[in-house]
Scaffold this active site. Structure first.
Site, PDB file in Angstrom:
ATOM      1  N   GLU A 103       0.843  -1.192   0.000  1.00  0.00           N
ATOM      2  CA  GLU A 103       0.000   0.000   0.000  1.00  0.00           C
ATOM      3  C   GLU A 103       0.878   1.241   0.000  1.00  0.00           C
ATOM      4  O   GLU A 103       2.013   1.207   0.501  1.00  0.00           O
ATOM      5  CB  GLU A 103      -0.915  -0.059   1.244  1.00  0.00           C
ATOM      6  CG  GLU A 103      -1.872   1.073   1.439  1.00  0.00           C
ATOM      7  CD  GLU A 103      -2.855   1.302   0.302  1.00  0.00           C
ATOM      8  OE1 GLU A 103      -2.404   1.650  -0.795  1.00  0.00           O
ATOM      9  OE2 GLU A 103      -4.068   1.171   0.523  1.00  0.00           O
ATOM     10  N   ASP A 104       0.387   2.319  -0.586  1.00  0.00           N
ATOM     11  CA  ASP A 104       1.159   3.564  -0.583  1.00  0.00           C
ATOM     12  C   ASP A 104       1.135   4.208   0.793  1.00  0.00           C
ATOM     13  O   ASP A 104       2.160   4.625   1.311  1.00  0.00           O
ATOM     14  CB  ASP A 104       0.642   4.538  -1.661  1.00  0.00           C
ATOM     15  CG  ASP A 104      -0.871   4.758  -1.606  1.00  0.00           C
ATOM     16  OD1 ASP A 104      -1.556   4.121  -0.783  1.00  0.00           O
ATOM     17  OD2 ASP A 104      -1.371   5.562  -2.412  1.00  0.00           O
ATOM     18  N   ASP A 107      -3.524   5.816   6.369  1.00  0.00           N
ATOM     19  CA  ASP A 107      -3.926   7.077   6.997  1.00  0.00           C
ATOM     20  C   ASP A 107      -4.834   6.720   8.179  1.00  0.00           C
ATOM     21  O   ASP A 107      -4.344   6.414   9.253  1.00  0.00           O
ATOM     22  CB  ASP A 107      -4.619   7.926   5.913  1.00  0.00           C
ATOM     23  CG  ASP A 107      -5.057   9.305   6.387  1.00  0.00           C
ATOM     24  OD1 ASP A 107      -4.613   9.741   7.452  1.00  0.00           O
ATOM     25  OD2 ASP A 107      -5.851   9.943   5.680  1.00  0.00           O
ATOM     26  N   PHE A 156      -1.555  16.290   4.478  1.00  0.00           N
ATOM     27  CA  PHE A 156      -1.768  15.729   3.142  1.00  0.00           C
ATOM     28  C   PHE A 156      -0.477  15.749   2.321  1.00  0.00           C
ATOM     29  O   PHE A 156       0.232  16.754   2.262  1.00  0.00           O
ATOM     30  CB  PHE A 156      -2.867  16.511   2.414  1.00  0.00           C
ATOM     31  CG  PHE A 156      -3.275  15.849   1.127  1.00  0.00           C
ATOM     32  CD1 PHE A 156      -4.109  14.741   1.135  1.00  0.00           C
ATOM     33  CD2 PHE A 156      -2.803  16.318  -0.089  1.00  0.00           C
ATOM     34  CE1 PHE A 156      -4.468  14.115  -0.044  1.00  0.00           C
ATOM     35  CE2 PHE A 156      -3.157  15.692  -1.283  1.00  0.00           C
ATOM     36  CZ  PHE A 156      -3.998  14.589  -1.258  1.00  0.00           C
ATOM     37  N   ARG A 169       1.126  12.302  -9.291  1.00  0.00           N
ATOM     38  CA  ARG A 169       1.617  10.933  -9.073  1.00  0.00           C
ATOM     39  C   ARG A 169       3.017  10.721  -9.637  1.00  0.00           C
ATOM     40  O   ARG A 169       3.764   9.859  -9.189  1.00  0.00           O
ATOM     41  CB  ARG A 169       0.693   9.910  -9.744  1.00  0.00           C
ATOM     42  CG  ARG A 169      -0.689   9.793  -9.123  1.00  0.00           C
ATOM     43  CD  ARG A 169      -1.348   8.511  -9.627  1.00  0.00           C
ATOM     44  NE  ARG A 169      -2.793   8.513  -9.487  1.00  0.00           N
ATOM     45  CZ  ARG A 169      -3.446   8.124  -8.388  1.00  0.00           C
ATOM     46  NH1 ARG A 169      -2.789   7.739  -7.330  1.00  0.00           N
ATOM     47  NH2 ARG A 169      -4.760   8.140  -8.360  1.00  0.00           N
TER      48      ARG A 169
HETATM   49  P1  5GP Z   1      -7.260   5.466   4.845  1.00  0.00           P
HETATM   50  O1  5GP Z   1      -8.396   4.547   4.563  1.00  0.00           O
HETATM   51  O2  5GP Z   1      -6.112   4.790   5.575  1.00  0.00           O
HETATM   52  O3  5GP Z   1      -7.722   6.695   5.563  1.00  0.00           O
HETATM   53  O4  5GP Z   1      -6.723   6.014   3.490  1.00  0.00           O
HETATM   54  C1  5GP Z   1      -6.013   5.236   2.639  1.00  0.00           C
HETATM   55  C2  5GP Z   1      -5.991   5.780   1.244  1.00  0.00           C
HETATM   56  O5  5GP Z   1      -6.283   7.177   1.191  1.00  0.00           O
HETATM   57  C3  5GP Z   1      -4.623   5.629   0.686  1.00  0.00           C
HETATM   58  O6  5GP Z   1      -4.482   4.407   0.006  1.00  0.00           O
HETATM   59  C4  5GP Z   1      -4.503   6.822  -0.239  1.00  0.00           C
HETATM   60  O7  5GP Z   1      -4.962   6.476  -1.509  1.00  0.00           O
HETATM   61  C5  5GP Z   1      -5.394   7.871   0.368  1.00  0.00           C
HETATM   62  N1  5GP Z   1      -4.646   8.838   1.209  1.00  0.00           N
HETATM   63  C6  5GP Z   1      -4.583   8.907   2.549  1.00  0.00           C
HETATM   64  N2  5GP Z   1      -3.817   9.917   2.973  1.00  0.00           N
HETATM   65  C7  5GP Z   1      -3.380  10.524   1.859  1.00  0.00           C
HETATM   66  C8  5GP Z   1      -2.491  11.642   1.629  1.00  0.00           C
HETATM   67  O8  5GP Z   1      -1.960  12.318   2.516  1.00  0.00           O
HETATM   68  N3  5GP Z   1      -2.276  11.945   0.320  1.00  0.00           N
HETATM   69  C9  5GP Z   1      -2.832  11.246  -0.713  1.00  0.00           C
HETATM   70  N4  5GP Z   1      -2.524  11.647  -1.930  1.00  0.00           N
HETATM   71  N5  5GP Z   1      -3.645  10.195  -0.530  1.00  0.00           N
HETATM   72  C10 5GP Z   1      -3.908   9.830   0.733  1.00  0.00           C
HETATM   73 MG    MG Z   2      -3.684   3.677  -1.594  1.00  0.00          MG
END
Ligand code: 5GP
Ligand code: MG
Length: 182
Positions: A103-104, A107, A156, A169
């Site tokens: 995963e990237d 959050d 962010f 990206r």
């Molecule tokens: P979560 O479900 O953990 O809140 O969010 C996961 C997904 O939200 C990540 O796979 C990503 O695609 C997106 N995401 C969360 N934080 C960021 C951020 O700071 N920047 C970007 N570009 N995408 C984020």
């Molecule tokens: Mg992601």
């Protein structure tokens, strides 16, 4: 580049290309030890993790390693919508396999939790989780993250696969939203 403009917002560099590549090398070295003999199936979570998956997978040397792709969408703009949409699942047989989720960013952790639940439904032998970026302050669910590239503050970010409304990206570094702008 110290600062970049992506659409209407300015971002400052926070993790350089060299730091990212060095950390990926370290993670790959650790994985090559941990996954030896397990014929691991890597699962790249699209879209954001494609660059991380590509750079990491090139350095995986364990026998019979393979990769597949899983597509989810959860974000609109710079705030999580909390809604996760499955856009593309996989056809591989995961039963009794060692799966490594790539995963990237983790959050709130909700996307990862959702992903893990879906993978568990396919009865793999074990699941490892690797995320390039982790925001510890934002995490809302308990997750066992086996490999973490970088812990970052709850701000962010864009670049290295991560987008701001589909843009940014292609940046080889990771950038954080400039404090002076909201
Ligand atoms: P979560 O479900 O953990 O809140 O969010 C996961 C997904 O939200 C990540 O796979 C990503 O695609 C997106 N995401 C969360 N934080 C960021 C951020 O700071 N920047 C970007 N570009 N995408 C984020
Ligand atoms: Mg992601």
């Amino acid at each position: 580049m110290d600062k970049v403009k992506v659409l209407d917002k300015t971002f400052k560099v926070s993790i350089s290309e060299a730091e990212i590549q060095q950390r990926i090398k370290e993670i790959a070295t650790q994985m090559n030890k941990d996954l030896e003999g397990k014929a691991p199936l890597f699962v790249c979570i699209l879209n954001g993790a494609f660059m991380f998956a590509s750079d990491l997978f090139k350095q995986i040397t364990v026998e019979d390693a393979s990769i597949t792709f899983f597509r989810l969408s959860s974000y609109v703009g710079t705030k999580s919508t909390g809604k996760i949409k499955l856009i593309m699942g996989f056809t591989e047989d995961l039963k009794d396999r060692t799966v490594v989720v790539l995963e990237d960013i983790v959050d709130t952790g909700i996307t990862m939790q959702n992903t893990i639940e879906q993978i568990e439904g396919h009865n793999p032998k074990e699941i490892y989780i690797a995320t390039l970026i982790h925001k510890p302050e934002a995490c809302k669910v308990p997750l066992k993250l086996d490999y973490i590239g970088f812990d970052v503050p709850n701000k962010f970010i864009v670049g290295y696969g991560l987008d701001y409304d589909l843009m940014g990206r292609n940046l080889p570094e990771i950038y954080t939203l400039d404090e002076d702008e909201k």
